[in-house]
Write a protein that holds these residues in place. Structure first.
Motif, PDB file in Angstrom:
ATOM      1  N   ASN A  41       7.443   1.582   7.540  1.00 51.74           N
ATOM      2  CA  ASN A  41       6.322   0.462   7.800  1.00 51.74           C
ATOM      3  C   ASN A  41       6.422  -0.776   6.657  1.00 51.74           C
ATOM      4  O   ASN A  41       7.242  -0.334   5.893  1.00 51.74           O
ATOM      5  N   ARG A  51       5.411   5.343   2.039  1.00 51.95           N
ATOM      6  CA  ARG A  51       5.215   6.860   1.422  1.00 51.95           C
ATOM      7  C   ARG A  51       5.559   6.976   0.171  1.00 51.95           C
ATOM      8  O   ARG A  51       5.258   7.779  -0.656  1.00 51.95           O
ATOM      9  N   GLN A  54      -3.382  -0.935   4.592  1.00 53.54           N
ATOM     10  CA  GLN A  54      -3.538   0.648   4.619  1.00 53.54           C
ATOM     11  C   GLN A  54      -2.874   1.176   5.828  1.00 53.54           C
ATOM     12  O   GLN A  54      -2.399   2.370   5.660  1.00 53.54           O
ATOM     13  N   GLY A 111       1.588   7.916   4.625  1.00 53.12           N
ATOM     14  CA  GLY A 111       2.380   6.536   4.777  1.00 53.12           C
ATOM     15  C   GLY A 111       4.004   6.996   5.362  1.00 53.12           C
ATOM     16  O   GLY A 111       4.487   8.084   5.570  1.00 53.12           O
ATOM     17  N   GLY A 117       4.219  -1.852   4.806  1.00 57.14           N
ATOM     18  CA  GLY A 117       3.248  -1.704   3.772  1.00 57.14           C
ATOM     19  C   GLY A 117       2.330  -2.928   3.128  1.00 57.14           C
ATOM     20  O   GLY A 117       1.513  -2.521   2.197  1.00 57.14           O
ATOM     21  N   ALA A 170       0.693   1.475   5.478  1.00 59.73           N
ATOM     22  CA  ALA A 170       1.185   2.101   3.982  1.00 59.73           C
ATOM     23  C   ALA A 170       2.669   2.965   4.279  1.00 59.73           C
ATOM     24  O   ALA A 170       2.884   3.406   4.991  1.00 59.73           O
ATOM     25  N   ASN A 185       0.857   5.413   0.181  1.00 60.91           N
ATOM     26  CA  ASN A 185      -0.040   6.480   0.483  1.00 60.91           C
ATOM     27  C   ASN A 185       1.019   7.602   0.974  1.00 60.91           C
ATOM     28  O   ASN A 185       1.729   7.848   1.841  1.00 60.91           O
ATOM     29  N   TYR A 192       0.789  -1.129  -0.029  1.00 61.58           N
ATOM     30  CA  TYR A 192      -0.153  -0.049  -0.087  1.00 61.58           C
ATOM     31  C   TYR A 192       0.966   1.386  -0.071  1.00 61.58           C
ATOM     32  O   TYR A 192       1.843   1.528   0.714  1.00 61.58           O
TER      33      TYR A 192
END
Length: 326
Positions: free
Chosen positions: A70, A80, A75, A66, A72, A78, A62, A60
């Motif tokens: 993370n 970045r 959501q 995001g 990922g 997410a 974002n 994911y």
């Protein structure tokens, strides 16, 4: 102690030892049974689960909320940046069988060459709250070396918007100028048999993962518009000496899936042999293109044949109730 007493004691000791051995063997048998049960469970359940999870990856993206720290996978986790996407999509050179890429709706993403590669499928969709004013764009862009090359490599590709996206989701191939083409920042230098040396196939947005001539499985575009600018959408390039069996079985436009050739480019941006939906060096392409779904449109092409390289023999089946307009 008499001989009889000694024999009795010896028999008693032997019986005790036999009982102890039997109890030990019973314990060993129980542990073996437990180990066999665990091994069977691992083979039948855990192992396939781990293999499946290692072959498929969801990511994911974002760019607003995001965090590249993370993983990922959801959501809420997410990432970045698109550079982090490329890292996660191919950790230490590993290639997943399936990549599920989820982009935050309402954003513009400039995707450089080599963003993601999968053994088989790349599935692209969008997430987040929908706004009537929100337009989501996936745009093929030049990399740091000034080259616009393939963004995704795979054998199956799906681009799916939600039912409410309508004409608000776009995938756009790169816009470049003829000066780029002549300076070499567009060409890869790979000799091509199509278009008199023009490298249309090498610069397509989507490229087949199997460069040795394996079949491209399918493409599906739903509730999104694919805009063809200076580069083709799909490249299928075979290096086999016998390239007559190359085929793309099915291209489907479903639920307002659209293919649009941008005819508003300047003469310097309309590079010969590049404004195709599919570009290939095969002797022929054998495929079916299906855009019978409601709202499916192919526009900007003078005829169905203009969707593909004019130099190759096209053997196709057009299944349509949609528009094909110049």
């Amino acid at each position: 102690m008499s001989l009889e007493s000694q024999i009795t004691a010896l028999v008693s000791a032997a019986n005790k030892l036999t009982t102890e051995v039997a109890n030990k063997m019973k314990g060993i048998d129980q542990k073996v049974d437990k180990a066999e049960s665990k091994f069977k469970n691992f083979i039948d359940v855990d192992f396939p689960k781990h293999i499946t999870s290692s072959l498929e990856r969801s990511i994911y993206i974002n760019p607003i909320d995001g965090n590249d720290a993370n993983d990922g996978k959801s959501q809420g986790e997410a990432i970045r940046t698109l550079s982090r996407l490329t890292e996660l999509a191919s950790p230490q050179g590993f290639v997943y069988k399936t990549l599920n890429l989820r982009f935050l709706r309402g954003q513009t993403y400039f995707l450089e060459s080599g963003t993601a590669t999968a053994q088989e499928t790349i599935d692209v969709r969008f997430f987040g709250n929908y706004s009537d004013d929100a337009t989501t764009e996936l745009i093929q862009s030049k990399n740091s070396a000034g080259v616009a090359d393939s963004v995704f490599r795979c054998s199956h590709f799906t681009l799916i918007g939600s039912d409410i996206d309508g004409d608000k989701a776009f995938l756009r191939t790169a816009i470049i100028t003829r000066s780029d083409d002549e300076s070499g920042s567009f060409h890869s230098g790979v000799t091509s048999s199509v278009g008199g040396g023009s490298q249309g196939h090498s610069r397509a947005f989507l490229k087949s993962q199997d460069s040795q001539g394996g079949d491209f499985g399918f493409i599906e575009v739903s509730n999104c518009t694919v805009e063809i600018n200076s580069c083709p959408f799909l490249s299928y390039r075979t290096t086999l000496s016998d390239n007559t069996n190359t085929r793309i079985p099915t291209i489907k436009l479903t639920r307002y899936g659209r293919v649009l050739r941008n005819n508003n480019l300047s003469p310097l941006q309309r590079l010969k042999h590049h404004q195709y939906f599919v570009s290939s060096n095969a002797s022929y392409l054998d495929f079916a293109i299906d855009f019978r779904a409601s709202g499916a449109v192919i526009s900007g092409f003078g005829s169905a044949g203009e969707l593909f390289n004019t130099e190759i023999e096209k053997r196709y089946l057009i299944l349509t109730s949609a528009d094909l307009s110049a």
